[in-house]
Scaffold this motif. Structure first.
Motif, PDB file in Angstrom:
ATOM      1  N   LYS A  41     -40.903-100.299  87.935  1.00 18.95           N
ATOM      2  CA  LYS A  41     -41.620-101.456  87.421  1.00 18.95           C
ATOM      3  C   LYS A  41     -43.120-101.236  87.544  1.00 18.95           C
ATOM      4  CE  LYS A  41     -41.584-106.506  87.524  1.00 18.95           C
ATOM      5  NZ  LYS A  41     -41.015-107.727  88.198  1.00 18.95           N
ATOM      6  N   GLU A  42     -43.711-101.651  88.677  1.00 19.74           N
ATOM      7  CA  GLU A  42     -45.150-101.523  88.844  1.00 19.74           C
ATOM      8  C   GLU A  42     -45.609-100.074  88.814  1.00 19.74           C
ATOM      9  OE1 GLU A  42     -47.316-103.878  88.721  1.00 19.74           O
ATOM     10  OE2 GLU A  42     -45.723-105.379  88.517  1.00 19.74           O
ATOM     11  N   TRP A  64     -33.577-100.871  80.696  1.00 17.74           N
ATOM     12  CA  TRP A  64     -34.897-100.870  81.324  1.00 17.74           C
ATOM     13  C   TRP A  64     -35.922-101.540  80.409  1.00 17.74           C
ATOM     14  CZ3 TRP A  64     -39.521 -98.425  79.865  1.00 17.74           C
ATOM     15  CH2 TRP A  64     -40.552 -98.521  80.816  1.00 17.74           C
ATOM     16  N   ARG A  67     -35.813-105.349  80.667  1.00 16.48           N
ATOM     17  CA  ARG A  67     -36.332-105.959  81.890  1.00 16.48           C
ATOM     18  C   ARG A  67     -37.769-105.539  82.201  1.00 16.48           C
ATOM     19  NH1 ARG A  67     -32.414-102.127  83.960  1.00 16.48           N
ATOM     20  NH2 ARG A  67     -33.451-100.478  85.161  1.00 16.48           N
ATOM     21  N   SER A  68     -38.424-104.883  81.251  1.00 16.59           N
ATOM     22  CA  SER A  68     -39.777-104.377  81.494  1.00 16.59           C
ATOM     23  C   SER A  68     -40.740-104.769  80.379  1.00 16.59           C
ATOM     24  CB  SER A  68     -39.735-102.851  81.638  1.00 16.59           C
ATOM     25  OG  SER A  68     -38.798-102.452  82.612  1.00 16.59           O
TER      26      SER A  68
END
Length: 204
Positions: A41-42, A64, A67-68
Protein backbone atom coordinates in the motif's frame (compact mmCIF):
# COMPACT_ATOMS: atom_id res chain seq x y z
CA UNK A 1 3.04 -7.76 -36.43
CA UNK A 2 0.83 -4.81 -37.22
CA UNK A 3 1.95 -1.54 -35.68
CA UNK A 4 -0.06 1.67 -35.83
CA UNK A 5 2.09 4.79 -36.10
CA UNK A 6 0.58 8.22 -35.39
CA UNK A 7 1.40 11.36 -37.39
CA UNK A 8 4.15 12.42 -35.01
CA UNK A 9 6.04 9.20 -35.78
CA UNK A 10 5.89 7.76 -32.26
CA UNK A 11 4.62 4.27 -31.56
CA UNK A 12 1.13 4.03 -30.17
CA UNK A 13 0.89 1.73 -27.13
CA UNK A 14 -1.31 -0.66 -29.10
CA UNK A 15 -0.54 -3.49 -31.45
CA UNK A 16 -1.73 -6.96 -32.34
CA UNK A 17 -0.01 -10.08 -33.51
CA UNK A 18 -0.99 -11.16 -37.02
CA UNK A 19 0.15 -14.76 -36.64
CA UNK A 20 -1.09 -17.46 -34.28
CA UNK A 21 -1.36 -16.57 -30.58
CA UNK A 22 1.98 -16.87 -28.81
CA UNK A 23 3.44 -16.02 -25.43
CA UNK A 24 6.02 -13.27 -25.78
CA UNK A 25 9.04 -13.97 -23.60
CA UNK A 26 11.89 -12.12 -25.28
CA UNK A 27 12.56 -9.34 -27.73
CA UNK A 28 15.35 -8.37 -30.08
CA UNK A 29 16.70 -5.07 -28.76
CA UNK A 30 17.85 -3.84 -25.36
CA UNK A 31 16.09 -5.10 -22.23
CA UNK A 32 12.90 -4.29 -20.34
CA UNK A 33 11.78 -4.38 -16.71
CA UNK A 34 8.38 -5.62 -15.58
CA UNK A 35 7.26 -5.61 -11.94
CA UNK A 36 4.51 -7.98 -10.78
CA UNK A 37 2.55 -6.34 -7.96
CA UNK A 38 -0.15 -8.01 -5.88
CA UNK A 39 0.65 -6.60 -2.44
CA UNK A 40 1.53 -3.37 -0.71
CA UNK A 41 0.00 0.00 0.00
CA UNK A 42 2.00 2.98 1.27
CA UNK A 43 5.29 1.38 0.21
CA UNK A 44 4.05 0.96 -3.35
CA UNK A 45 2.54 4.45 -3.40
CA UNK A 46 5.83 6.03 -2.30
CA UNK A 47 7.74 4.08 -4.92
CA UNK A 48 5.34 4.98 -7.72
CA UNK A 49 5.52 8.64 -6.72
CA UNK A 50 9.32 8.51 -6.91
CA UNK A 51 9.49 6.78 -10.31
CA UNK A 52 10.96 8.66 -13.21
CA UNK A 53 10.80 7.85 -16.91
CA UNK A 54 11.57 5.51 -18.58
CA UNK A 55 9.09 3.58 -16.47
CA UNK A 56 9.01 -0.18 -15.92
CA UNK A 57 5.88 -2.04 -17.00
CA UNK A 58 3.74 -2.65 -13.93
CA UNK A 59 1.88 -5.97 -14.08
CA UNK A 60 -0.90 -5.37 -11.56
CA UNK A 61 -3.08 -7.97 -9.90
CA UNK A 62 -6.79 -7.17 -10.34
CA UNK A 63 -7.60 -7.60 -6.63
CA UNK A 64 -4.72 -5.29 -5.70
CA UNK A 65 -5.97 -2.66 -8.15
CA UNK A 66 -9.43 -2.73 -6.57
CA UNK A 67 -8.06 -2.06 -3.10
CA UNK A 68 -5.43 0.48 -4.16
CA UNK A 69 -7.22 3.57 -5.53
CA UNK A 70 -4.38 5.92 -4.60
CA UNK A 71 -1.85 3.78 -6.47
CA UNK A 72 -4.18 3.67 -9.47
CA UNK A 73 -4.47 7.46 -9.37
CA UNK A 74 -0.68 7.79 -9.55
CA UNK A 75 -0.39 5.23 -12.36
CA UNK A 76 -2.91 7.16 -14.42
CA UNK A 77 -1.54 10.63 -13.60
CA UNK A 78 2.06 9.71 -14.44
CA UNK A 79 1.04 7.54 -17.41
CA UNK A 80 3.00 4.58 -16.08
CA UNK A 81 2.35 1.55 -18.32
CA UNK A 82 0.20 -1.10 -16.64
CA UNK A 83 -0.63 -4.66 -17.65
CA UNK A 84 -2.90 -7.21 -16.00
CA UNK A 85 -1.36 -9.82 -13.72
CA UNK A 86 -3.60 -12.84 -13.46
CA UNK A 87 -3.82 -15.90 -11.29
CA UNK A 88 -1.97 -19.18 -11.86
CA UNK A 89 -2.52 -20.57 -15.35
CA UNK A 90 -4.61 -23.52 -14.20
CA UNK A 91 -7.19 -21.16 -12.68
CA UNK A 92 -8.36 -20.21 -16.19
CA UNK A 93 -8.95 -23.84 -17.07
CA UNK A 94 -10.95 -24.38 -13.89
CA UNK A 95 -12.98 -21.19 -14.40
CA UNK A 96 -13.31 -20.17 -18.09
CA UNK A 97 -15.09 -16.94 -17.05
CA UNK A 98 -12.20 -15.72 -14.87
CA UNK A 99 -10.29 -13.93 -17.63
CA UNK A 100 -13.37 -12.02 -18.74
CA UNK A 101 -14.04 -10.90 -15.17
CA UNK A 102 -10.48 -9.68 -14.73
CA UNK A 103 -10.48 -7.82 -18.04
CA UNK A 104 -13.75 -6.11 -17.13
CA UNK A 105 -12.28 -5.12 -13.77
CA UNK A 106 -9.23 -3.62 -15.49
CA UNK A 107 -11.46 -1.74 -17.94
CA UNK A 108 -13.51 -0.35 -15.05
CA UNK A 109 -10.34 1.09 -13.50
CA UNK A 110 -8.48 2.31 -16.60
CA UNK A 111 -11.34 2.64 -19.11
CA UNK A 112 -9.50 0.43 -21.61
CA UNK A 113 -8.39 -3.15 -21.99
CA UNK A 114 -4.89 -4.10 -20.90
CA UNK A 115 -2.28 -4.34 -23.63
CA UNK A 116 -0.44 -7.06 -21.71
CA UNK A 117 -1.54 -10.06 -19.63
CA UNK A 118 0.63 -12.40 -17.59
CA UNK A 119 -0.42 -15.33 -15.43
CA UNK A 120 1.12 -15.49 -11.97
CA UNK A 121 3.19 -18.54 -12.93
CA UNK A 122 3.63 -17.61 -16.61
CA UNK A 123 1.74 -20.76 -17.64
CA UNK A 124 -0.63 -20.22 -20.59
CA UNK A 125 -2.89 -22.99 -21.86
CA UNK A 126 -3.90 -23.12 -25.52
CA UNK A 127 -7.38 -21.99 -24.56
CA UNK A 128 -6.08 -19.02 -22.59
CA UNK A 129 -3.81 -17.93 -25.43
CA UNK A 130 -6.73 -18.12 -27.84
CA UNK A 131 -8.95 -16.08 -25.51
CA UNK A 132 -6.30 -13.40 -25.12
CA UNK A 133 -5.84 -13.28 -28.89
CA UNK A 134 -9.57 -12.78 -29.40
CA UNK A 135 -9.48 -9.91 -26.92
CA UNK A 136 -6.43 -8.43 -28.71
CA UNK A 137 -4.41 -8.71 -25.50
CA UNK A 138 -0.83 -9.93 -25.64
CA UNK A 139 0.33 -12.86 -23.50
CA UNK A 140 3.55 -11.74 -21.82
CA UNK A 141 6.06 -14.04 -20.17
CA UNK A 142 9.66 -13.23 -19.35
CA UNK A 143 13.13 -14.48 -20.20
CA UNK A 144 14.67 -13.62 -16.82
CA UNK A 145 13.08 -13.88 -13.35
CA UNK A 146 14.64 -12.09 -10.37
CA UNK A 147 14.34 -14.63 -7.58
CA UNK A 148 14.45 -13.45 -3.98
CA UNK A 149 16.99 -16.21 -3.35
CA UNK A 150 19.29 -15.13 -6.16
CA UNK A 151 21.70 -12.33 -6.98
CA UNK A 152 20.92 -9.28 -9.09
CA UNK A 153 20.08 -10.65 -12.55
CA UNK A 154 22.34 -10.37 -15.57
CA UNK A 155 20.49 -9.23 -18.66
CA UNK A 156 21.25 -9.78 -22.31
CA UNK A 157 19.94 -8.53 -25.62
CA UNK A 158 16.15 -8.68 -25.81
CA UNK A 159 15.62 -9.87 -22.24
CA UNK A 160 12.34 -9.16 -20.47
CA UNK A 161 12.90 -9.18 -16.71
CA UNK A 162 10.14 -10.17 -14.30
CA UNK A 163 10.41 -8.87 -10.72
CA UNK A 164 8.05 -10.06 -7.94
CA UNK A 165 6.42 -7.85 -5.34
CA UNK A 166 4.01 -10.07 -3.43
CA UNK A 167 3.22 -10.72 0.21
CA UNK A 168 5.41 -13.84 0.37
CA UNK A 169 7.99 -12.98 -2.29
CA UNK A 170 9.30 -9.56 -3.14
CA UNK A 171 12.38 -7.71 -4.27
CA UNK A 172 12.82 -4.42 -2.42
CA UNK A 173 12.11 -1.22 -4.30
CA UNK A 174 15.58 -0.04 -3.29
CA UNK A 175 17.09 -3.01 -5.14
CA UNK A 176 14.83 -2.42 -8.15
CA UNK A 177 15.87 1.22 -8.32
CA UNK A 178 19.53 0.25 -8.01
CA UNK A 179 19.20 -2.07 -10.99
CA UNK A 180 17.33 0.52 -13.04
CA UNK A 181 19.97 3.17 -12.34
CA UNK A 182 22.74 0.90 -13.60
CA UNK A 183 21.19 -0.03 -16.96
CA UNK A 184 19.55 1.65 -19.94
CA UNK A 185 16.14 0.00 -20.06
CA UNK A 186 13.50 0.30 -22.77
CA UNK A 187 9.77 -0.24 -23.00
CA UNK A 188 8.58 -3.77 -23.68
CA UNK A 189 7.27 -2.61 -27.07
CA UNK A 190 10.66 -1.26 -28.08
CA UNK A 191 12.43 -4.43 -26.95
CA UNK A 192 10.03 -6.65 -28.90
CA UNK A 193 9.89 -4.61 -32.08
CA UNK A 194 13.60 -3.89 -32.14
CA UNK A 195 13.01 -0.15 -32.22
CA UNK A 196 16.06 1.92 -31.37
CA UNK A 197 15.03 4.82 -29.16
CA UNK A 198 16.85 7.47 -27.17
CA UNK A 199 16.73 6.63 -23.48
CA UNK A 200 18.01 8.11 -20.26
CA UNK A 201 19.31 6.42 -17.17
CA UNK A 202 17.36 6.78 -13.94
CA UNK A 203 17.98 8.80 -11.93
CA UNK A 204 19.41 11.51 -14.15
Amino acid sequence: MLITVPKDGGLLPTFRMTEQPEVITKGTYGSAVTVNISFGKEDVIQWLESLQSPYPLIMADSDWLNRSPKAVEILIKKKIPVGLLGKAGIAYEEDPSLLEKEIQGFEKVFEKKPLWFRTADEEFSDGLRQSLYQHEINALGSSVFWSTTGQKPKLGKGDILSIPYHRDEKISFKSIDSLRSSHDFHSVEDVIFGVSVKTKKYPQ
